[in-house]
Design a protein around this motif. Structure first.
Motif, PDB file in Angstrom:
ATOM      1  N   PRO A 134      71.504 -65.820 -14.165  1.00  0.00           N
ATOM      2  CA  PRO A 134      70.903 -65.100 -15.228  1.00  0.00           C
ATOM      3  C   PRO A 134      70.248 -64.004 -14.402  1.00  0.00           C
ATOM      4  O   PRO A 134      69.566 -64.082 -13.285  1.00  0.00           O
ATOM      5  CB  PRO A 134      69.846 -65.827 -15.818  1.00  0.00           C
ATOM      6  N   SER A 135      70.114 -62.662 -14.926  1.00  0.00           N
ATOM      7  CA  SER A 135      69.408 -61.582 -14.098  1.00  0.00           C
ATOM      8  C   SER A 135      68.562 -60.665 -14.954  1.00  0.00           C
ATOM      9  O   SER A 135      68.693 -60.886 -16.395  1.00  0.00           O
ATOM     10  CB  SER A 135      70.327 -60.963 -13.185  1.00  0.00           C
ATOM     11  N   ARG A 136      68.027 -59.732 -14.574  1.00  0.00           N
ATOM     12  CA  ARG A 136      67.572 -58.681 -15.262  1.00  0.00           C
ATOM     13  C   ARG A 136      67.761 -57.376 -14.631  1.00  0.00           C
ATOM     14  O   ARG A 136      67.841 -57.256 -13.497  1.00  0.00           O
ATOM     15  CB  ARG A 136      65.884 -58.858 -15.422  1.00  0.00           C
ATOM     16  N   ARG A 137      67.865 -56.187 -15.395  1.00  0.00           N
ATOM     17  CA  ARG A 137      68.069 -55.050 -14.955  1.00  0.00           C
ATOM     18  C   ARG A 137      67.011 -54.171 -14.693  1.00  0.00           C
ATOM     19  O   ARG A 137      66.127 -54.259 -15.119  1.00  0.00           O
ATOM     20  CB  ARG A 137      69.061 -54.402 -15.827  1.00  0.00           C
ATOM     21  N   ILE A 138      66.823 -53.591 -13.434  1.00  0.00           N
ATOM     22  CA  ILE A 138      65.928 -52.774 -12.952  1.00  0.00           C
ATOM     23  C   ILE A 138      66.246 -51.480 -12.915  1.00  0.00           C
ATOM     24  O   ILE A 138      67.200 -50.988 -12.538  1.00  0.00           O
ATOM     25  CB  ILE A 138      65.305 -53.351 -11.598  1.00  0.00           C
ATOM     26  N   ALA A 139      65.320 -50.621 -13.184  1.00  0.00           N
ATOM     27  CA  ALA A 139      65.508 -49.168 -13.535  1.00  0.00           C
ATOM     28  C   ALA A 139      64.303 -48.271 -12.968  1.00  0.00           C
ATOM     29  O   ALA A 139      63.232 -48.677 -12.925  1.00  0.00           O
ATOM     30  CB  ALA A 139      66.001 -48.892 -14.636  1.00  0.00           C
ATOM     31  N   LEU A 140      64.560 -47.206 -12.385  1.00  0.00           N
ATOM     32  CA  LEU A 140      63.495 -46.274 -12.116  1.00  0.00           C
ATOM     33  C   LEU A 140      63.360 -45.297 -13.344  1.00  0.00           C
ATOM     34  O   LEU A 140      64.436 -44.814 -14.309  1.00  0.00           O
ATOM     35  CB  LEU A 140      63.957 -45.253 -10.891  1.00  0.00           C
ATOM     36  N   CYS A 141      62.219 -45.207 -13.839  1.00  0.00           N
ATOM     37  CA  CYS A 141      61.910 -44.538 -15.067  1.00  0.00           C
ATOM     38  C   CYS A 141      60.931 -43.407 -14.609  1.00  0.00           C
ATOM     39  O   CYS A 141      59.769 -43.567 -14.024  1.00  0.00           O
ATOM     40  CB  CYS A 141      61.012 -45.615 -15.990  1.00  0.00           C
ATOM     41  N   PHE A 142      60.809 -42.317 -15.490  1.00  0.00           N
ATOM     42  CA  PHE A 142      60.092 -41.137 -15.328  1.00  0.00           C
ATOM     43  C   PHE A 142      60.300 -40.348 -16.510  1.00  0.00           C
ATOM     44  O   PHE A 142      61.195 -40.328 -17.325  1.00  0.00           O
ATOM     45  CB  PHE A 142      60.139 -40.338 -14.061  1.00  0.00           C
ATOM     46  N   ARG A 143      58.833 -39.465 -16.678  1.00  0.00           N
ATOM     47  CA  ARG A 143      58.900 -38.605 -17.957  1.00  0.00           C
ATOM     48  C   ARG A 143      59.982 -37.552 -17.694  1.00  0.00           C
ATOM     49  O   ARG A 143      60.150 -37.149 -16.879  1.00  0.00           O
ATOM     50  CB  ARG A 143      57.403 -37.959 -18.073  1.00  0.00           C
ATOM     51  N   ARG A 144      60.684 -37.284 -18.963  1.00  0.00           N
ATOM     52  CA  ARG A 144      61.663 -36.343 -18.831  1.00  0.00           C
ATOM     53  C   ARG A 144      60.979 -34.800 -18.496  1.00  0.00           C
ATOM     54  O   ARG A 144      61.826 -33.813 -18.185  1.00  0.00           O
ATOM     55  CB  ARG A 144      62.265 -36.174 -20.297  1.00  0.00           C
ATOM     56  N   SER A 145      59.760 -34.870 -18.894  1.00  0.00           N
ATOM     57  CA  SER A 145      59.219 -33.521 -18.594  1.00  0.00           C
ATOM     58  C   SER A 145      58.602 -33.570 -17.059  1.00  0.00           C
ATOM     59  O   SER A 145      57.762 -32.693 -16.804  1.00  0.00           O
ATOM     60  CB  SER A 145      57.861 -33.247 -19.299  1.00  0.00           C
ATOM     61  N   ALA A 146      59.005 -34.516 -16.249  1.00  0.00           N
ATOM     62  CA  ALA A 146      58.494 -34.552 -14.639  1.00  0.00           C
ATOM     63  C   ALA A 146      58.499 -33.078 -14.120  1.00  0.00           C
ATOM     64  O   ALA A 146      59.728 -32.531 -14.346  1.00  0.00           O
ATOM     65  CB  ALA A 146      59.149 -35.846 -13.993  1.00  0.00           C
ATOM     66  N   PRO A 147      57.515 -32.774 -13.246  1.00  0.00           N
ATOM     67  CA  PRO A 147      57.730 -31.527 -12.656  1.00  0.00           C
ATOM     68  C   PRO A 147      58.846 -31.497 -11.419  1.00  0.00           C
ATOM     69  O   PRO A 147      59.355 -30.356 -11.198  1.00  0.00           O
ATOM     70  CB  PRO A 147      56.516 -31.391 -11.771  1.00  0.00           C
ATOM     71  N   ASP A 148      59.457 -32.654 -11.127  1.00  0.00           N
ATOM     72  CA  ASP A 148      60.615 -32.392 -10.101  1.00  0.00           C
ATOM     73  C   ASP A 148      61.448 -33.511 -10.455  1.00  0.00           C
ATOM     74  O   ASP A 148      61.789 -34.592  -9.533  1.00  0.00           O
ATOM     75  CB  ASP A 148      59.909 -32.476  -8.611  1.00  0.00           C
ATOM     76  N   PRO A 149      62.438 -33.547 -11.400  1.00  0.00           N
ATOM     77  CA  PRO A 149      63.145 -34.793 -11.766  1.00  0.00           C
ATOM     78  C   PRO A 149      64.281 -34.819 -10.743  1.00  0.00           C
ATOM     79  O   PRO A 149      64.813 -35.990 -10.505  1.00  0.00           O
ATOM     80  CB  PRO A 149      63.789 -34.384 -12.998  1.00  0.00           C
ATOM     81  N   ALA A 150      64.648 -33.869 -10.092  1.00  0.00           N
ATOM     82  CA  ALA A 150      65.807 -33.844  -8.971  1.00  0.00           C
ATOM     83  C   ALA A 150      65.123 -34.991  -7.934  1.00  0.00           C
ATOM     84  O   ALA A 150      65.977 -35.761  -7.360  1.00  0.00           O
ATOM     85  CB  ALA A 150      66.151 -32.572  -8.515  1.00  0.00           C
ATOM     86  N   ALA A 151      63.996 -34.575  -7.416  1.00  0.00           N
ATOM     87  CA  ALA A 151      63.462 -35.518  -6.467  1.00  0.00           C
ATOM     88  C   ALA A 151      63.574 -37.011  -6.917  1.00  0.00           C
ATOM     89  O   ALA A 151      63.839 -37.922  -6.103  1.00  0.00           O
ATOM     90  CB  ALA A 151      62.042 -35.104  -6.210  1.00  0.00           C
TER      91      ALA A 151
END
Length: 181
Positions: A134-151
């Motif tokens: 059994p496992s869980r999925r880990i994700a990086l989450c950030f606001r869609r309006s973040a100042p530097d989404p590419a970074a």
């Protein structure tokens, strides 16, 4: 708390276990993190030759308090075996380890939190599940309006390439522990 901090701009990004409501957030899956069983050294659950989530019973478990994602994930793995209520509830993973060592039940630990303090080494066993863990999925989450989404996307790519030892590549399909309609 992390979701609120992200939405309010107090945090730029967070590593979170899925699923989460992603209304204003970008969610980039990183890896699947297996669970380990932690049990008192003399626990009957350790007698199973092949350990499976089907052996888990909530009524024999020490779990985290209501609202913690790990609690919900553990209860989902228990299915319908035993009573739906945990044997004991605590507020932190470290306290959970000590309660298991004191013989209060067994529990689940995420792989990245499965290190055991030296003073508990002879009192508990941390064991991997056999076959399909059994496992869980880990994700990086950030606001869609973040100042530097590419970074932040580059950070996600870096984390994916250097994921924790023992974690698994994300498999196609829904996050572990979720169901599809």
């Amino acid at each position: 708390h992390l979701l609120d901090a992200l939405r309010e701009g107090a945090l730029d990004a967070a590593l979170l276990s899925l699923p989460i409501p992603a209304d204003t957030l970008e969610v980039i899956t990183l890896f699947d993190e297996p669970f380990r069983l932690i049990a008192p050294a003399a626990s009957p659950i350790l007698r199973h030759e092949r350990l499976s989530p089907a052996h888990l019973a909530a009524s024999e478990m020490v779990l985290l308090e209501e609202g913690h994602c790990l609690r919900g994930q553990a209860l989902a793995l228990c299915g319908r075996r035993g009573q739906p209520s945990p044997r004991l509830v605590t507020t932190s993973l470290e306290t959970l380890k000590y309660l298991v060592a004191a013989g209060e039940g067994y529990s689940l630990l995420p792989l990245t939190s499965s290190a055991i303090p030296q003073d508990l080494a002879n009192l508990v066993v941390v064991r991997a599940f056999d076959a399909r863990p059994p496992s869980r999925r880990i994700a990086l989450c950030f606001r869609r309006s973040a100042p530097d989404p590419a970074a932040l996307r580059a950070l996600a790519s870096f984390i994916r390439r250097h994921r924790p030892p023992g974690s698994l590549d994300v498999q196609p399909g829904p996050a572990p522990g979720t169901t599809t309609a």
